[in-house]
Design a protein around this motif. Structure first.
Motif, PDB file in Angstrom:
ATOM      1  N   ALA A  47      48.469  35.157 -59.025  1.00 21.89           N
ATOM      2  CA  ALA A  47      47.500  34.056 -58.953  1.00 21.89           C
ATOM      3  C   ALA A  47      47.138  33.762 -57.499  1.00 21.89           C
ATOM      4  O   ALA A  47      45.966  33.519 -57.176  1.00 21.89           O
ATOM      5  N   LYS A  48      48.131  33.793 -56.605  1.00 24.80           N
ATOM      6  CA  LYS A  48      47.863  33.556 -55.185  1.00 24.80           C
ATOM      7  C   LYS A  48      47.019  34.668 -54.584  1.00 24.80           C
ATOM      8  O   LYS A  48      46.254  34.444 -53.645  1.00 24.80           O
ATOM      9  N   ALA A  49      47.146  35.885 -55.156  1.00 26.24           N
ATOM     10  CA  ALA A  49      46.331  37.004 -54.677  1.00 26.24           C
ATOM     11  C   ALA A  49      44.965  37.044 -55.358  1.00 26.24           C
ATOM     12  O   ALA A  49      44.191  37.968 -55.139  1.00 26.24           O
ATOM     13  N   GLN A  50      44.703  36.052 -56.240  1.00 27.02           N
ATOM     14  CA  GLN A  50      43.418  35.880 -56.923  1.00 27.02           C
ATOM     15  C   GLN A  50      43.143  36.994 -57.923  1.00 27.02           C
ATOM     16  O   GLN A  50      41.991  37.357 -58.165  1.00 27.02           O
ATOM     17  N   LEU A  51      44.198  37.542 -58.542  1.00 29.47           N
ATOM     18  CA  LEU A  51      43.999  38.406 -59.699  1.00 29.47           C
ATOM     19  C   LEU A  51      43.588  37.534 -60.874  1.00 29.47           C
ATOM     20  O   LEU A  51      44.043  36.388 -61.009  1.00 29.47           O
ATOM     21  N   THR A  52      42.737  38.073 -61.743  1.00 30.19           N
ATOM     22  CA  THR A  52      42.244  37.292 -62.872  1.00 30.19           C
ATOM     23  C   THR A  52      42.382  38.091 -64.161  1.00 30.19           C
ATOM     24  O   THR A  52      42.493  39.318 -64.149  1.00 30.19           O
ATOM     25  N   THR A  53      42.368  37.368 -65.264  1.00 28.28           N
ATOM     26  CA  THR A  53      42.382  38.002 -66.574  1.00 28.28           C
ATOM     27  C   THR A  53      41.184  38.935 -66.709  1.00 28.28           C
ATOM     28  O   THR A  53      40.056  38.556 -66.395  1.00 28.28           O
ATOM     29  N   GLY A  54      41.427  40.152 -67.179  1.00 31.96           N
ATOM     30  CA  GLY A  54      40.364  41.136 -67.305  1.00 31.96           C
ATOM     31  C   GLY A  54      40.337  42.161 -66.191  1.00 31.96           C
ATOM     32  O   GLY A  54      39.668  43.188 -66.308  1.00 31.96           O
ATOM     33  N   ASP A  55      41.035  41.883 -65.084  1.00 27.42           N
ATOM     34  CA  ASP A  55      41.185  42.901 -64.038  1.00 27.42           C
ATOM     35  C   ASP A  55      41.966  44.090 -64.587  1.00 27.42           C
ATOM     36  O   ASP A  55      42.835  43.926 -65.448  1.00 27.42           O
ATOM     37  N   VAL A  56      41.672  45.262 -64.085  1.00 23.96           N
ATOM     38  CA  VAL A  56      42.411  46.467 -64.469  1.00 23.96           C
ATOM     39  C   VAL A  56      43.077  47.030 -63.213  1.00 23.96           C
ATOM     40  O   VAL A  56      42.399  47.488 -62.290  1.00 23.96           O
ATOM     41  N   GLY A  76      34.844  48.548 -74.326  1.00 22.47           N
ATOM     42  CA  GLY A  76      34.439  47.152 -74.257  1.00 22.47           C
ATOM     43  C   GLY A  76      34.216  46.675 -72.836  1.00 22.47           C
ATOM     44  O   GLY A  76      33.347  45.835 -72.571  1.00 22.47           O
ATOM     45  N   LEU A  77      34.980  47.219 -71.895  1.00 26.73           N
ATOM     46  CA  LEU A  77      34.853  46.820 -70.495  1.00 26.73           C
ATOM     47  C   LEU A  77      33.779  47.602 -69.754  1.00 26.73           C
ATOM     48  O   LEU A  77      33.320  47.179 -68.690  1.00 26.73           O
ATOM     49  N   GLY A  78      33.398  48.771 -70.310  1.00 27.51           N
ATOM     50  CA  GLY A  78      32.510  49.658 -69.587  1.00 27.51           C
ATOM     51  C   GLY A  78      33.230  50.438 -68.509  1.00 27.51           C
ATOM     52  O   GLY A  78      32.661  50.778 -67.467  1.00 27.51           O
ATOM     53  N   LEU A  79      34.506  50.727 -68.755  1.00 28.31           N
ATOM     54  CA  LEU A  79      35.356  51.410 -67.778  1.00 28.31           C
ATOM     55  C   LEU A  79      35.464  52.893 -68.121  1.00 28.31           C
ATOM     56  O   LEU A  79      35.720  53.254 -69.273  1.00 28.31           O
ATOM     57  N   ARG A  80      35.290  53.747 -67.135  1.00 30.37           N
ATOM     58  CA  ARG A  80      35.445  55.189 -67.308  1.00 30.37           C
ATOM     59  C   ARG A  80      36.268  55.753 -66.154  1.00 30.37           C
ATOM     60  O   ARG A  80      35.959  55.454 -64.994  1.00 30.37           O
ATOM     61  N   PRO A  81      37.319  56.557 -66.452  1.00 35.92           N
ATOM     62  CA  PRO A  81      37.921  56.805 -67.767  1.00 35.92           C
ATOM     63  C   PRO A  81      38.868  55.671 -68.155  1.00 35.92           C
ATOM     64  O   PRO A  81      39.072  54.724 -67.378  1.00 35.92           O
ATOM     65  N   ALA A  82      39.469  55.807 -69.357  1.00 38.71           N
ATOM     66  CA  ALA A  82      40.378  54.778 -69.860  1.00 38.71           C
ATOM     67  C   ALA A  82      41.751  54.942 -69.210  1.00 38.71           C
ATOM     68  O   ALA A  82      42.530  55.805 -69.600  1.00 38.71           O
ATOM     69  N   LYS A  83      42.045  54.130 -68.212  1.00 43.90           N
ATOM     70  CA  LYS A  83      43.346  54.214 -67.538  1.00 43.90           C
ATOM     71  C   LYS A  83      43.635  52.899 -66.837  1.00 43.90           C
ATOM     72  O   LYS A  83      42.739  52.090 -66.583  1.00 43.90           O
ATOM     73  N   GLY A  84      44.909  52.680 -66.536  1.00 43.00           N
ATOM     74  CA  GLY A  84      45.314  51.520 -65.778  1.00 43.00           C
ATOM     75  C   GLY A  84      46.029  50.473 -66.611  1.00 43.00           C
ATOM     76  O   GLY A  84      46.344  50.670 -67.786  1.00 43.00           O
ATOM     77  N   ALA A  85      46.300  49.338 -65.970  1.00 41.31           N
ATOM     78  CA  ALA A  85      46.995  48.210 -66.595  1.00 41.31           C
ATOM     79  C   ALA A  85      46.040  47.031 -66.671  1.00 41.31           C
ATOM     80  O   ALA A  85      45.613  46.491 -65.639  1.00 41.31           O
ATOM     81  N   LEU A  86      45.680  46.630 -67.866  1.00 41.41           N
ATOM     82  CA  LEU A  86      44.743  45.538 -68.079  1.00 41.41           C
ATOM     83  C   LEU A  86      45.475  44.207 -67.999  1.00 41.41           C
ATOM     84  O   LEU A  86      46.473  43.988 -68.688  1.00 41.41           O
ATOM     85  N   VAL A  87      45.007  43.309 -67.152  1.00 41.57           N
ATOM     86  CA  VAL A  87      45.624  41.992 -67.002  1.00 41.57           C
ATOM     87  C   VAL A  87      45.187  41.106 -68.163  1.00 41.57           C
ATOM     88  O   VAL A  87      44.013  40.793 -68.313  1.00 41.57           O
ATOM     89  N   ALA A  88      46.169  40.706 -69.000  1.00 37.06           N
ATOM     90  CA  ALA A  88      45.889  39.842 -70.143  1.00 37.06           C
ATOM     91  C   ALA A  88      46.210  38.381 -69.836  1.00 37.06           C
ATOM     92  O   ALA A  88      45.817  37.496 -70.591  1.00 37.06           O
TER      93      ALA A  88
END
Length: 534
Positions: A353-362, A332-344
């Motif tokens: 939030a102060k570091a400007q991480l957003t929902t959907g970042d991996v 769904g994200l178009g990410l290859r390969p499938a790994k990491g921690a998805l920010v929900a």
């Protein structure tokens, strides 16, 4: 989760592994009637040098095929440092446990045939015991622990001593000492006690659990069912087990026999070093079936040290809710390969939030180390508060470096943030039927807020109906859930939801990714678009 009086076990409250089997707390608590049996006919243990570490002594003799000839010498060295922990709790009639409910307060009624005299007898008995004006009752329970210093500090599980009014420790030579609770940590289920002895006590030391390979021999020592000083042997069956007990799960799995009463006891390697704290078992009956779980020493010793020094635990925190990246989510994200921690989700005003991480970042790397989703909270927790970490983040097709300052994990119960003003979605939007995904959705209006008990500041599109056996039902979605994003784009109307799904279809994606807010919080839910298996 206790076993007072009648030996009728209860399932471990945070785990449900299958319909056929239930995860039980490994040691929780043996009935007090077993305690005399555990101490009767018990000979004096081999003499140990007062105050000496039990990890020094003869090595285990190995046979010609790499199998130990005997564990006897190792057991002789280690037994004096393993203790029996007995707790007493006073229960008043009508009392209820804030966290576990009334069922935690005493014996449970056995499953007698409906309408039988036995059922009526026990029902009446329990009603008398739990009446508001009934006299106080004292409940006793048993667990295990191990001495970690000559001056009497003892490590155990939090659930062994939880809610206890009085704690006593019985040494291998049957010396009974009163114990003081120094500190406990619910998140990792660890606790530290302190006893005072006129002479230095034998103790054991933590080893390096990272060196424990699958297939290595291990010993477990504890007090199963109150049978003090029980030694069992097995191997490391697996590593890094997640049993959904908490955000820091990283258990060692072993087939060494562990039962109720072993909780808080040590898991040793063949050098006599503690590589785990026995905490839980998986069992259909409450007894050992060869699947036990221990907190790794490399996780436990840091927590134990903090509890010993300050009585509490400070953890690193960045304020994100994460989930593992599955193949469907990666598609769904178009990410290859499938790994990491998805920010929900990102905690407002938190370090992320102060570091400007957003929902959907991996988040794919932490300080240059590749990570998986479920490992991130544990790794962040180990970092010093105030230090700076470097995250490698995949964001919409690009890798970026994000520096973040580690904050302190806030208490479990915090004051809610000030709610923003309510923003109603346009009431003219009609509900949509997403048959391909198996649910219907509508705008959030005053009517739907009341019907589904939505908060005043909830945004998105509310699920009004879920097709039985459809993709949404298979993924745990229910009426009242709220879809807030499609493919990392916010949606506030049914029309925007439909458009997001249709756009993913036009782009010929294998799946479409929805961000769903349910009773447990935010989570990403992938839906197949190419007719693949649900």
């Amino acid at each position: 989760m206790r076993l007072p009086g009648l030996p009728v076990p209860r399932p471990f409250p945070v785990l449900s592994l299958s319909a056929a089997g239930v995860l039980w707390a490994a040691t929780l608590w043996a009935a007090t009637a077993l305690a005399p049996v555990a101490r009767a006919e018990q000979g004096a243990p081999p003499a140990a040098t007062p105050g000496a570490a039990a990890t020094t002594g003869p090595a285990v003799t190995m046979g010609t095929h790499g199998v130990p000839d005997s564990f006897a010498d190792l057991a002789d060295r280690l037994l004096p440092a393993v203790v029996n922990i007995s707790t007493t709790q006073t229960l008043k009639g009508g009392d209820s446990d804030d966290e576990d409910g009334p069922e935690e307060q005493g014996p449970q009624i056995p499953d007698f045939p409906r309408g039988s005299p036995f059922e009526k007898f026990f029902h009446d008995f329990m009603n008398r015991q739990n009446a508001p004006n009934s006299p106080p009752r004292r409940m006793q329970a048993l667990g295990s622990g191990f001495i970690i210093s000559a001056d009497g500090y003892i490590a155990t599980n939090n659930h062994v001593i939880r809610h206890a009014d009085k704690i006593t420790v019985t040494l291998q030579d049957n010396t009974v000492l009163p114990a003081k609770l120094i500190g406990h940590d619910e998140r990792t289920d660890l606790a530290v006690l302190k006893v005072t002895s006129p002479t230095p006590l034998p103790f054991v030391s933590f080893g390096d659990s990272d060196t424990a390979r699958v297939g290595n021999w291990v010993l477990a020592i504890g007090n199963p069912f109150g049978l003090s000083g029980t030694v069992t042997a097995g191997i490391v069956s697996s590593r890094s087990r997640n049993i959904d007990q908490g955000p820091y799960d990283d258990f060692i799995q072993t087939d060494a026999a562990i039962n109720k009463g072993n909780s808080g006891g040590p898991l040793f390697d063949l050098n006599g070093a503690v590589i785990g704290v026995n905490t839980a078992i998986y069992s259909p009956s409450g007894g050992s079936v060869g699947i036990g779980f221990s907190i790794p020493s490399n996780e436990a010793k840091g927590i134990i040290d903090q509890l010993r020094k300050t009585g509490k635990v400070s953890r690193g925190w960045i304020g994100v809710r994460i989930q593992d990246v599955t193949q469907d989510i990666a598609d769904g994200l178009g990410l290859r390969p499938a790994k990491g921690a998805l920010v929900a989700g990102v905690e407002p005003k938190g370090p992320a939030a102060k570091a400007q991480l957003t929902t959907g970042d991996v988040i794919q790397q932490l300080n240059g180390k590749v990570i998986e989703g479920r490992a991130l909270p544990r790794l962040i927790a180990d970092l010093p508060v105030g230090s700076q970490a470097r995250l490698t983040v995949w964001r919409k097709g690009k890798d970026i470096d994000v520096p973040v300052t580690i904050g302190a994990l806030p208490p479990s119960k915090t004051d809610p943030d000030e709610k923003p003003a309510r923003q109603e979605a346009p009431k003219s939007d009609k509900a949509v039927d997403l048959g391909l995904l198996g649910f219907r959705a509508a705008s959030i209006t005053e009517e739907t807020r009341k019907k589904f008990h939505l908060s005043d500041d909830q945004k998105g599109v509310v699920v009004t109906d879920v097709t039985d056996g459809g993709p949404a039902a298979d993924r745990g979605m229910k009426p009242g859930d709220v879809v807030t994003e499609v493919q990392q784009t916010a949606v506030n109307s049914p029309a925007e939801l439909r458009k997001g799904v249709e756009t993913a279809q036009k782009e010929k994606r294998h799946s479409v990714l929805l961000l769903v807010h349910d009773m447990d919080g935010l989570r990403w839910v992938p839906f197949p678009l190419d007719g693949g298996a649900r």
